[in-house]
Enzyme design. Sequence first.
Site, PDB file in Angstrom:
ATOM      1  CG  HIS A 363      -2.190  -0.917   0.982  1.00 61.29           C
ATOM      2  ND1 HIS A 363      -3.280  -0.170   0.434  1.00 61.29           N
ATOM      3  CD2 HIS A 363      -2.563  -1.936   1.401  1.00 61.29           C
ATOM      4  CE1 HIS A 363      -3.917  -1.358   0.421  1.00 61.29           C
ATOM      5  NE2 HIS A 363      -3.856  -2.390   1.247  1.00 61.29           N
ATOM      6  NE  ARG A 555      -3.278   8.602   6.575  1.00 61.75           N
ATOM      7  CZ  ARG A 555      -2.090   8.773   6.030  1.00 61.75           C
ATOM      8  NH1 ARG A 555      -0.797   9.223   6.931  1.00 61.75           N
ATOM      9  NH2 ARG A 555      -1.645   8.172   5.031  1.00 61.75           N
ATOM     10  CE  LYS A 560      -3.106  10.845   2.792  1.00 58.05           C
ATOM     11  NZ  LYS A 560      -3.786  10.170   1.579  1.00 58.05           N
ATOM     12  CB  THR A 662     -10.511   4.922  -1.936  1.00 54.38           C
ATOM     13  OG1 THR A 662     -10.258   5.122  -0.735  1.00 54.38           O
ATOM     14  CG2 THR A 662      -9.856   3.550  -2.488  1.00 54.38           C
TER      15      THR A 662
END
Lengths: 845, 121
Positions: A363, A555, A560, A662
Site C-alpha cells: 500500500h 488524512r 497529500k 479511494t
Amino acid sequence: MEGELYVRLGYTMDALYRSITRHLAYSLGVVPTQASKRDIYLALSYSVRDRLLEKMLKTNQRYEDSGAKRLYYLSMEFLIGRSLANNLRAMKIYDQVAEALELLGTDVETICDQERDAALGNGGLGRLAACFLDSMASLDMPGFGYGLHYDYGLFEQDISNGYQREKPDSWISEAPALQVERADAACIVPMYGRIEETKDKWGRHNPLWLGWNLVTGVPYDIPIAGYGGLTVNRLRLFAARPSTEFDIKIFNEGDYLRAVEQKIESEKISKILYPKDSYEAGRELRLIQEYFLVACSLNDIVRTYEKDYSDYNKFPEKVAIQLNDTHPALAVAELMRILVDQKWVPWERAWDITNRTIAYTNHTLLPEALEKWPESLLARLLPRHLQFIYDINQQFLDRVVTLWPGDVDRMRNMSIVEEGPPRQVRMANLAIVGAHSVNGVSALHTDLIKKSLAPNFFEMWPERFNNKTNGITPRRWLCVANPNLHDLIEDAIGPGFVTDLERLRELEPFAEDPVFCEKFLQVKHGNKERLKDVIFNTTVVEVDPASLFDVQVKRIHEYKRQLMNVLGIIWEYLALTEDGVEPANPKTFIFAGKAAPGYWAAKQLIKLIHNVGNTIEDDPKARDFLKVAFAPNFRVTLAEQIIPAADISQQISTAGFEASGTGNMKFALNGALTIGTMDGANIEISQKVGRENIYICGLTAYEIEKMKRAGSYKPKAMYDKHPMIKRVVDSLASDRFCPRESGLFAWLKDYLLADNEMFFHLADLESYVKTRELSTKEYVDKTLWAKKAILNVARVGHFSSDRTIRQYADEIWDLVPIPPTEAEKSGKLKYTPSDPSSIATARAW
Amino acid sequence: MRIHSKQEQDVMILTPMEKNIDASIQDEFKAALVEAIDEGHKKIILDLSHVKFLDSSGLGVMVAMVKKLSGSGALAFCGIQEQVGQVFSLTRLDRVFNIYPNKNVALDALVAKGPATEGAV
C-alpha cells in the site's frame, strides 16, 4: 415451530415493530412510550442484528455444504463507520423500519444518527478493507475479515483556536449492538520466552520454545451484510485478555494492584489503534499487536480447516489469505511455525503450502511506512519466529546466489534481514518472499513497485507481481451517502446498477438532457444545503451553497499537499485583495482530516488552514468571494455528508506518493470534478472519465523522479523568478496569517525553499493555480458543469470494489461465489434439531 | 493443590485435580512430583485429564521432571486436553514427551518397557 431451532424472523413492518418493542422491553427494560432516541436506536440495532445472525448462520451452512474455498482478509484496520443504515438498505428493510419508527413517534434518519462511528482505522487502507468486506458479501463470496477489537479507535479530533486536540474515541460502548462475543472460539497466543536447542526422542534437532507468556484472544463477530441481505459474512475482531483472570498467587500474597496490573498488561494489546505515522511511539506494542492479529487469525483459520480435513495437502486449495499491507506479514512465519512445529509438516512442504496460500497487497512506497523491526526485539518477543525468518531468508538467498552468483549488492538489497547496526527484519521483503502474489493498488503504483520499490524481486519473479486497482462500494458511497442521487439515477436507467456499476454508462446520454441536468444540479444543491448545516453546527462558519464547494478531505500529510491547496488559496486571496482579481465564482474551500498526534508539521497545517480562513473572513474585501471551513473530526460519517456536496475534489498528492487513493473515486461517483495530479488512481480515473472531464495539473511521477535524481529541483530559483510565488511564500513568513502568534508560520518559507523539499510544492504550484482558475471559470457555466459531472458519474463504474474483488478472486484467490440456494431465497430454509450438524455449524461459526 | 496418586504395578499414576497448572501452584506441583521421584518411583504417568490450562511455569515443572528422570526412569503423559496439547505442540515438547491417548495405553507402554527413552531436554 415444531422442529425449528429458532423462530424465523419477520421482515414486514409489523414484525420489525414487534422486534423493536420487544427489545425495548426485554433487552433494555424500557417502556416504548418512554424510550429515548438512544433506546430506540439500540432496540432497532438488536432487531437488525437478530436478522443478520439468522442470515449469517444460513450463509455459513451454505458455505459448509459447498466445501468452498475461503478467503481471509487480514488487516490491522477496518474502518467500517456506521453500520445501521447500511444494513437496513442492504437487507432492504429501510422503508419498513421507517414506518415502524413512525409508530414510535420518530424517524429513521434521526435514529440512525444516534450511532457512533466504529473508527477502527486511520483512512484509506482501513476503509478499503471495509469496502472489500461489503463487496465479498454482496458477491456471495466466502470472504471474511480478521482484525483487532480495539477498545479505542482513532482519536476524536477537537479544534481549539485552530489547533488539533485529540480525545479518546471509545467506540466500545457502541459495540454490543453490532457484534457477538465468541468466547467459545478463544485461542491462546504465546509471546516472549527463549529457545533451547535440544534433540527430540528420535535424536533429531528439536528447538524448544520455552518460557513464553500466554495471552488469550477472544473473538467478536460483526455480521457483514451483502446487498440483498441473503449472504451475510463476518468480520472477526480479536480482543486480548489475560490467560488467567488474575495471578492468584500474587493476589493471595495481598498484592491486589500488581495482580490487576498483570491483567491490564495483557489487555493493553488491543486497547488502542495506533494513529498512522505514530507507530514509533509504541514500537514494541505495535509489533505485539501485529503478531497478536496474525496468531489469532491463523489459529482460527487452521482450526476451521481442520474441521473438514485431516492433513494439510489441500490447505492452499481451501484457504486463501490476503495480507493488507505489511502489518500482518508475520503470517508467513506464523503459518510456517504452525505447520512445521505444531502439525509436523516437513519444512519444504510447509513452505510450499505457505507460499501458495498467502498473498500480499502493498500500500505504500514511502520508505518510513515500510516496516522494519529490530532483530533484537523480534528475538525477545518471538524467538521461534525469528528462527523461521532466518531459515526462510537462508533458503531464499541461496536461490538468489544461484541465479546471480557473486552479486553481493543484490543479495544485500533483497535479504529479509537488513544488516545494521541495528540489524532489522524487513517486513515487505518477508511478505514478498512468502507470498505467491504481490499486488499494488493502482496501475502507477504497481509500476513503481516493479521499477523502484522491488525491481530485483520483480526480475526474479515477474509472474508474482500484479495490479489490483482499488475500488469503493457503491452501496455505502451512493445508496447510503447520497440516496437522492441514487434515486435520480434509478429513475433514469432503472434498478440493478448498484451491483453492476458499469451500468452507470447508460447515464451518458442524460448528460445532454436539460431536464435531467437540472434535477442533477438540484440534488447537488440539496446536498450542499445539508452540508452547510453540518459545517455551521461544528465550526460556526456560514457557507453559501451557491458558492463552489472545493473540497479536500483526507488524512493530513505533507505528501497529500494540503499545504499546496492553502498556497493556492493565499494566491487567490492576494490576487483578490491586492490586484483586484475576483474569482469567476465565489468559492468555499472545505477541509477535513486528522493529523497524527506526533506529526508536528501536519498539525501546523491544520492551524494554518484555520488562520488563513480567519484572515479571509476578517477581510471585507475577500469574505464574499472566498471562504475556508475546516470540518472537525473527519470520519466515515462526515465523509458521507461532505462528499455528495462537493463540486470539486482535490486529489493533489505529489505524483508517485499516493498508492491509489479511494476518496478520488467516491467524489467522482457523487458527481464532483477532480483537480488532481497524475498520481495513484487519478490516472485511471482520467482515462475513464476523459481528460476533458477532469482537471489535471503538476508534474508526473517520472518527471519528479528524474528531477530528484538530477538534483534539478531548485525551489529558491522559482521563488526568485516568479513574483506570485514569491508573494505567497513571503506572506507565510510575515505575520499576516498569525497576527497574534508572531512568526508561527515562518518555518514554512524555509521548508518550501529547501532544495531537499521532498513534495515539490512550488514545482507544481503555478500549474495547480491555473487549473483551479479554469475549473472555477467552467463552474459558472452550469450546463457545461452538469454535463461534466454527470459524465464523471457515468464513467466511474469501473471503480466499484465489486470489480476489484472479482479480480482478486479470479486472479489471486481462485475464489468462486456461492450464491444463495432457492430455499434461502424463498425463506424456507430452516435449521432443525434432527440435523445435529447444522447445530454444530451454528456453534462453530 | 490436590493430586490424586495411585500405584499400578511398578507405575505411579499422578492425577492433578486442578483445572489450571500455573504460577500459583507451581511450587506445590513441583514438590509433589519430586516427592514421587524421591520415593523411588521410576515410572510415572501424569494424567492431565482434569487440566484445562497450563502456563509456562507449569510446563517448566514438567520439563524439569523429565530431565530429572532422564536415563533412570520414565515420565509419561495422558489425558491431554486441547489447550495443554497446544502448549505441548507449540513448544515442540510433543516431540520429547511420551504422550498417550489415555491412562490404560500409557500404563501398558510403561509396564511393557524398561527405563525411559525421552529425548534430551
